[in-house]
Enzyme design. Structure first.
Site, PDB file in Angstrom:
ATOM      1  N   ALA A  62       0.737  -1.357  -0.077  1.00 18.42           N
ATOM      2  CA  ALA A  62       0.180  -0.151   0.008  1.00 18.42           C
ATOM      3  C   ALA A  62       1.027   1.209   0.126  1.00 18.42           C
ATOM      4  O   ALA A  62       2.265   1.249   0.612  1.00 18.42           O
ATOM      5  CB  ALA A  62      -0.698   0.071   1.691  1.00 18.42           C
ATOM      6  N   GLY A 101       0.235  -4.819   0.458  1.00 13.70           N
ATOM      7  CA  GLY A 101      -0.342  -5.088  -0.469  1.00 13.70           C
ATOM      8  C   GLY A 101      -0.381  -5.535  -1.687  1.00 13.70           C
ATOM      9  O   GLY A 101      -1.406  -5.688  -2.393  1.00 13.70           O
ATOM     10  N   GLU A 104      -0.403  -9.399  -1.359  1.00 15.57           N
ATOM     11  CA  GLU A 104      -2.452  -9.313  -0.796  1.00 15.57           C
ATOM     12  C   GLU A 104      -2.770  -9.712  -2.569  1.00 15.57           C
ATOM     13  O   GLU A 104      -3.390 -10.296  -2.673  1.00 15.57           O
ATOM     14  CB  GLU A 104      -2.498  -8.661   0.155  1.00 15.57           C
ATOM     15  CG  GLU A 104      -2.357  -9.071   1.315  1.00 15.57           C
ATOM     16  CD  GLU A 104      -2.950  -7.314   1.653  1.00 15.57           C
ATOM     17  OE1 GLU A 104      -2.150  -6.535   1.966  1.00 15.57           O
ATOM     18  OE2 GLU A 104      -3.174  -8.015   3.693  1.00 15.57           O
ATOM     19  N   GLU A 124       3.799  -6.140   6.994  1.00 19.23           N
ATOM     20  CA  GLU A 124       2.512  -4.839   7.654  1.00 19.23           C
ATOM     21  C   GLU A 124       3.126  -4.281   9.356  1.00 19.23           C
ATOM     22  O   GLU A 124       3.576  -3.388  10.008  1.00 19.23           O
ATOM     23  CB  GLU A 124       1.595  -5.127   7.586  1.00 19.23           C
ATOM     24  CG  GLU A 124       1.204  -4.706   6.230  1.00 19.23           C
ATOM     25  CD  GLU A 124       1.467  -6.146   4.996  1.00 19.23           C
ATOM     26  OE1 GLU A 124       1.974  -6.750   5.688  1.00 19.23           O
ATOM     27  OE2 GLU A 124       0.482  -5.994   4.138  1.00 19.23           O
TER      28      GLU A 124
HETATM   29  C1  3H9 Z   1       0.748  -2.386   3.156  1.00 20.18           C
HETATM   30  O1  3H9 Z   1       0.696  -3.096   1.105  1.00 20.18           O
HETATM   31  C2  3H9 Z   1      -1.179  -2.127   4.142  1.00 20.18           C
HETATM   32  C3  3H9 Z   1      -2.228  -3.225   3.343  1.00 20.18           C
HETATM   33  O2  3H9 Z   1      -1.497  -4.321   4.448  1.00 20.18           O
HETATM   34  C4  3H9 Z   1      -3.392  -3.311   3.593  1.00 20.18           C
HETATM   35  C5  3H9 Z   1      -3.720  -2.201   3.101  1.00 20.18           C
HETATM   36  C6  3H9 Z   1      -4.748  -1.320   3.449  1.00 20.18           C
HETATM   37  N1  3H9 Z   1       4.485   3.709   0.088  1.00 20.18           N
HETATM   38  O3  3H9 Z   1      13.172   1.953   0.526  1.00 20.18           O
HETATM   39  P1  3H9 Z   1      14.035   2.239  -0.661  1.00 20.18           P
HETATM   40  C7  3H9 Z   1       9.432   4.708  -1.384  1.00 20.18           C
HETATM   41  S1  3H9 Z   1       1.377  -1.545   3.892  1.00 20.18           S
HETATM   42  C8  3H9 Z   1       5.219   4.355  -0.623  1.00 20.18           C
HETATM   43  O4  3H9 Z   1      14.783   3.887  -0.327  1.00 20.18           O
HETATM   44  P2  3H9 Z   1      15.378   0.128  -1.246  1.00 20.18           P
HETATM   45  C9  3H9 Z   1      10.599   5.251  -0.193  1.00 20.18           C
HETATM   46  O5  3H9 Z   1       9.859   5.948   0.753  1.00 20.18           O
HETATM   47  C10 3H9 Z   1       2.659  -1.573   3.299  1.00 20.18           C
HETATM   48  N2  3H9 Z   1       6.502   4.562  -0.631  1.00 20.18           N
HETATM   49  O6  3H9 Z   1      14.586   1.439  -1.264  1.00 20.18           O
HETATM   50  C11 3H9 Z   1      11.736   5.938  -1.088  1.00 20.18           C
HETATM   51  O7  3H9 Z   1      11.255   7.209  -1.237  1.00 20.18           O
HETATM   52  P3  3H9 Z   1      12.076   8.141  -1.129  1.00 20.18           P
HETATM   53  C12 3H9 Z   1       3.797  -2.439   2.936  1.00 20.18           C
HETATM   54  C13 3H9 Z   1       7.637   3.924  -0.324  1.00 20.18           C
HETATM   55  O8  3H9 Z   1      15.273  -0.415  -3.461  1.00 20.18           O
HETATM   56  C14 3H9 Z   1      11.411   4.828  -2.209  1.00 20.18           C
HETATM   57  O9  3H9 Z   1      10.178   4.981  -2.405  1.00 20.18           O
HETATM   58  N3  3H9 Z   1       4.996  -2.700   2.152  1.00 20.18           N
HETATM   59  C15 3H9 Z   1       6.627   2.795  -0.535  1.00 20.18           C
HETATM   60  O10 3H9 Z   1      16.368   0.220  -0.389  1.00 20.18           O
HETATM   61  C16 3H9 Z   1      12.653   3.552  -2.521  1.00 20.18           C
HETATM   62  O11 3H9 Z   1      12.252   3.157  -0.969  1.00 20.18           O
HETATM   63  C17 3H9 Z   1       6.102  -2.177   3.233  1.00 20.18           C
HETATM   64  O12 3H9 Z   1       5.831  -1.835   4.252  1.00 20.18           O
HETATM   65  C18 3H9 Z   1       5.836   2.314   0.546  1.00 20.18           C
HETATM   66  N4  3H9 Z   1       5.177   0.874   0.789  1.00 20.18           N
HETATM   67  O13 3H9 Z   1      14.064  -1.142  -0.044  1.00 20.18           O
HETATM   68  C19 3H9 Z   1       6.966  -2.146   2.153  1.00 20.18           C
HETATM   69  N5  3H9 Z   1       7.717   1.721  -0.102  1.00 20.18           N
HETATM   70  O14 3H9 Z   1      12.961   8.116  -2.216  1.00 20.18           O
HETATM   71  C20 3H9 Z   1       8.279  -1.378   2.153  1.00 20.18           C
HETATM   72  C21 3H9 Z   1       8.881   2.530   0.066  1.00 20.18           C
HETATM   73  O15 3H9 Z   1      11.663   9.555  -1.274  1.00 20.18           O
HETATM   74  N6  3H9 Z   1       9.141  -0.693   2.025  1.00 20.18           N
HETATM   75  N7  3H9 Z   1       8.090   3.726  -0.922  1.00 20.18           N
HETATM   76  O16 3H9 Z   1      12.530   7.865   0.000  1.00 20.18           O
HETATM   77  C22 3H9 Z   1      10.616  -0.729   1.982  1.00 20.18           C
HETATM   78  O17 3H9 Z   1      10.239  -1.981   1.993  1.00 20.18           O
HETATM   79  C23 3H9 Z   1      12.082  -0.379   0.990  1.00 20.18           C
HETATM   80  O18 3H9 Z   1      11.149  -0.104  -0.053  1.00 20.18           O
HETATM   81  C24 3H9 Z   1      11.460  -2.168  -1.157  1.00 20.18           C
HETATM   82  C25 3H9 Z   1      12.579  -1.274  -1.822  1.00 20.18           C
HETATM   83  C26 3H9 Z   1      12.016  -3.191  -0.027  1.00 20.18           C
HETATM   84  C27 3H9 Z   1      10.047  -1.846  -0.989  1.00 20.18           C
END
Ligand code: 3H9
Length: 698
Positions: A62, A101, A104, A124
């Site tokens: 999400a 998400g 999911e 999450e």
């Molecule tokens: C969810 O899904 C809830 C659902 O179950 C239900 C909903 C109803 N959203 O980490 P990085 C941005 S909860 C918005 O440096 P990497 C991040 O801020 C979500 N932005 O890169 C950054 O921005 P900036 C569950 C996001 O390659 C840029 O992307 N998912 C999101 O080292 C690059 O990120 C998670 O918790 C996001 N979801 O790692 C996953 N994700 O460049 C969270 C990233 O401006 N994300 N950004 O600073 C991660 O674990 C890592 O970002 C990922 C990439 C592994 C994807």
């Protein structure tokens, strides 16, 4: 505005393509696009639907930036329900990471394929949430309840091959994903494959005993976090309730959690960690120096751990020691550490050997002539360090970065003995350096922009979380720790015990109480540091009186089996020691302190408000760039509970006026010298603002 989701009928395959950089998060626009696309696919001549993503990854979840704002339709659980109800089979093709998400979305699809390099997971919990778009109901229906709980409460992603074994992925491709996925879609079409809906499946319930054991295990690991417990209950419901009822339960829990303090704290940290990697006056595209090889001076515990960090990331290291004996000892510790990792099953013997052979020992300083970056990791002594930097200046090639791993010394004074202070920087690793994630990157007055940019990027490469600190005694983390440690020790001598003080802080969520940390680090460390300080810089003598007596009695902490506590020789478990209580009472008497009851609230306020107050000074002096940077330091380097968001986030939760008022009362009742409110704290209270508001407008 063009939609981040496109749909096209290509032969008999309806291709839904998501393109929402950087990580294809499910923003409102993506959800709306997906809703339109799945509707379109129901009405055209397609026989199968393929969901695939552009860019570096499948959907990473999400859109976290939307959390905390009013929810916008279409809601993800409804959208995923519509995808699952599709009359035509839906295939998700995964590369990069399918997280939260995103995973999911894949679980709501009928079939899943992935590149071998892909990872899937439900992280999450790390944001204080439970999967809120059917994850708690669909995953257990595929893997069984126990494995699903494990995956959702750890939040750790699994590899594509593990996903295949667990049954959450049906097919793995090497090479090109889209070609493989299309060919597989053709196969499914020829076989007249029908939709396969996970929500139609049932799953065996756990027995009461099994569930009770899982609850107990998760509660122990959760250390005060609510989300893991909610995950257990929701996943268990997958067996006992209908899919619809389970979804309702999941939704209610998700809404509860997302509105709560813990999720707000963890989301703050998610963004703080990413923000901390940025230096406000250095553009992101600053050219970086090429770092292929590392030199390390000093093969002690720190030097060895640092060497392992680089070797683990594939970067060769030359480790310099003064003589063969010291070198052998240092390399021996590295061997032992790799051995432990192998014996714990965390690394294969071959992988460990491959990493180990990247570290080459030498007693010849001139072997540093060709390395790209040197890290000095010798004893904390300014003259010694300056001497080494003079030699590095003579030895290293032009353009090499010269770093010191000092915890306290003046990086500027070290830089100035070289003819290239712009190349000098502090890289403060935390012990054990091969494990701890935090790296304080210390910016000297003369440190060049490209040196800083290089080191921030390099930190990420070796899987550390970098935070920039300017130069001051102890930098961000250890400077704040002084006041924290002072109050912990004063609470002990004024009426508490190591156990009562530590327990109060552990109940707050600290990984380990402050006195137990002294024992872990070695009580002699602080003792020796005090010894070389002039009296007026040692701080309140009442605070370290007990520590001094213990060290002088040979009680150095865990390594001697006794310190603030005594330790069971077999289990290493700490036990309160009546001997220590006697010493505390005796020393309190000698200092004229009348011991009194110190309750948990007083311990909490004194220790945490001292920490926060010094954090405010650090911000005021611009040692740290932002409050979130300090939070990252404390969570990753000092065991501060992530679900409290770090000390500065916690300051806003408590309320700055409460903190200021309490500090003023401590000034009256405890000590005027120890309690001077930070001018920044006073200003913010006067302005009626919060720390986060102030940081946003700074
Ligand atoms: C969810 O899904 C809830 C659902 O179950 C239900 C909903 C109803 N959203 O980490 P990085 C941005 S909860 C918005 O440096 P990497 C991040 O801020 C979500 N932005 O890169 C950054 O921005 P900036 C569950 C996001 O390659 C840029 O992307 N998912 C999101 O080292 C690059 O990120 C998670 O918790 C996001 N979801 O790692 C996953 N994700 O460049 C969270 C990233 O401006 N994300 N950004 O600073 C991660 O674990 C890592 O970002 C990922 C990439 C592994 C994807």
């Amino acid at each position: 505005m063009t939609s981040p989701v496109s749909y096209s009928l290509e032969g008999r395959i309806g291709v839904i393509r998501i393109n929402n950089p950087p990580v294809n998060a499910l923003s409102q626009a993506v959800r709306a696009g997906l809703e339109d696309a799945i509707k379109a696919a129901q009405q055209d001549a397609s026989g199968i639907v393929l969901i695939i993503c552009d860019g570096r990854s499948f959907v990473a979840g999400a859109d976290i930036t939307e959390f905390g704002k009013p929810p916008m339709e279409p809601f993800l659980p409804d959208l995923l329900g519509a995808i699952e109800r599709s009359a035509k089979p839906v295939v998700a093709a995964i590369h990069g990471t399918a997280l939260g998400g995103g995973f999911e979305l894949a679980l709501a699809s009928h079939y899943r394929c992935a590149l071998r390099s892909a990872k899937v997971g439900l992280p999450e919990v790390k944001l204080g949430l439970l999967p809120g778009a059917g994850g708690t109901q669909r995953l257990p229906r595929i893997t069984g309840i126990g494995p699903a709980i494990q995956m959702m409460t750890s939040g750790a992603p699994i590899s594509a091959s593990d996903a295949l074994t667990a049954g959450v992925v049906d097919k793995i491709f090497d090479g090109e994903l889209e070609a493989g996925a299309r060919a597989w879609c053709d196969e499914l079409l020829s076989a007249d494959t029908q939709p396969r809906r996970t929500s139609d499946r049932s799953v065996d319930a756990l027995t009461d005993e099994e569930l009770a054991a899982i609850r107990a295990q998760v509660a122990k690991r959760a250390r005060g976090q609510i989300a893991p417990m909610e995950i257990v209950e929701a996943a268990a419901a997958a067996a006992t309730k209908s899919f619809e009822e389970g979804m309702k339960l999941e939704r209610e829990a998700f809404m509860r959690l997302i509105q709560g303090e813990q999720s707000a704290a963890l989301r703050h940290l998610f963004f703080a960690e990413r923000e901390a990697a940025k230096i406000s006056d250095i553009p992101r595209d600053t050219p970086k120096r090429d770092i292929q090889t590392i030199g390390i001076v000093g093969g002690g515990t720190m030097g060895g751990g640092i060497a392992m960090s680089f070797a683990n990331a594939g970067i060769p290291v030359t480790l310099i020691e003064v003589n063969d004996e010291a070198l052998e000892r240092g390399l021996g510790i590295i061997d032992k550490n790799y051995g432990i990792t192998v014996s714990k099953g965390k690394l294969t013997e071959e992988a460990a050997a491959e990493r180990r052979q990247r570290i080459v020992g030498s007693t010849d300083f001139s072997d540093l002539a060709s390395v790209d970056l040197v890290i000095e990791a010798v004893f904390e002594n300014l003259e010694l360090k300056q001497d080494i930097f003079r030699r590095l200046d003579e030895t290293c090639k032009p353009g090499a970065i010269l770093a010191t791993n000092t915890s306290y010394q003046d990086v500027n004074a070290i830089a100035l003995v070289t003819a290239r202070p712009g190349d000098v920087i502090g890289l403060h690793f935390f012990s054990p350096a091969n494990i701890m994630k935090l790296l304080e990157v210390v910016r000297g007055e003369k440190t060049a922009a490209d040196v800083l940019a290089t080191c921030m990027a390099l930190a990420k490469k070796i899987r550390k979380v970098p935070v920039m600190s300017r130069v001051c005694y102890g930098f961000i983390g250890n400077r704040m720790l002084q006041d924290y440690g002072r109050e912990a020790q004063l609470c002990v001598i004024e009426g508490g015990t190591p156990d009562s003080v530590d327990s109060a802080m552990e109940a707050f969520g600290m990984a380990m109480g402050p006195l137990a940390v002294f024992d872990l680090a070695g009580m002699d460390v602080g003792y020796k540091a005090r010894e070389i300080l002039p009296d007026d810089q040692k701080g309140d003598p009442r605070a370290y009186r007990v520590a001094d007596v213990l060290v002088e009695a040979g009680r150095l902490g865990q390594k001697t089996g006794a310190g603030m506590y005594r330790y069971d020789p077999d289990t290493r478990r700490r036990e309160p020691d009546p001997e220590v209580l006697k010493i505390i009472e005796r020393e309190a008497g000698a200092l004229g302190i009348k011991r009194r009851n110190i309750d948990d609230k007083e311990v909490h306020d004194r220790i945490l408000f001292a920490l926060i107050n010094e954090g405010m000074n650090i911000l005021d002096e611009r040692i740290a760039q932002r409050p979130g940077d300090i939070d990252v330091v404390y969570v990753y380097g000092y065991g501060f509970p992530a679900h409290r968001g770090g000390p500065m986030h916690y300051a806003d939760v408590v309320g700055l006026p409460v903190i200021l008022e309490t500090i003023r009362s401590f000034r009256e009742t405890l000590s005027a010298e120890n309690w001077t409110p930070s001018p920044l704290l006073e200003r913010l209270v006067e302005q009626g603002t919060t720390l986060s508001e102030w940081a946003r407008n700074r």
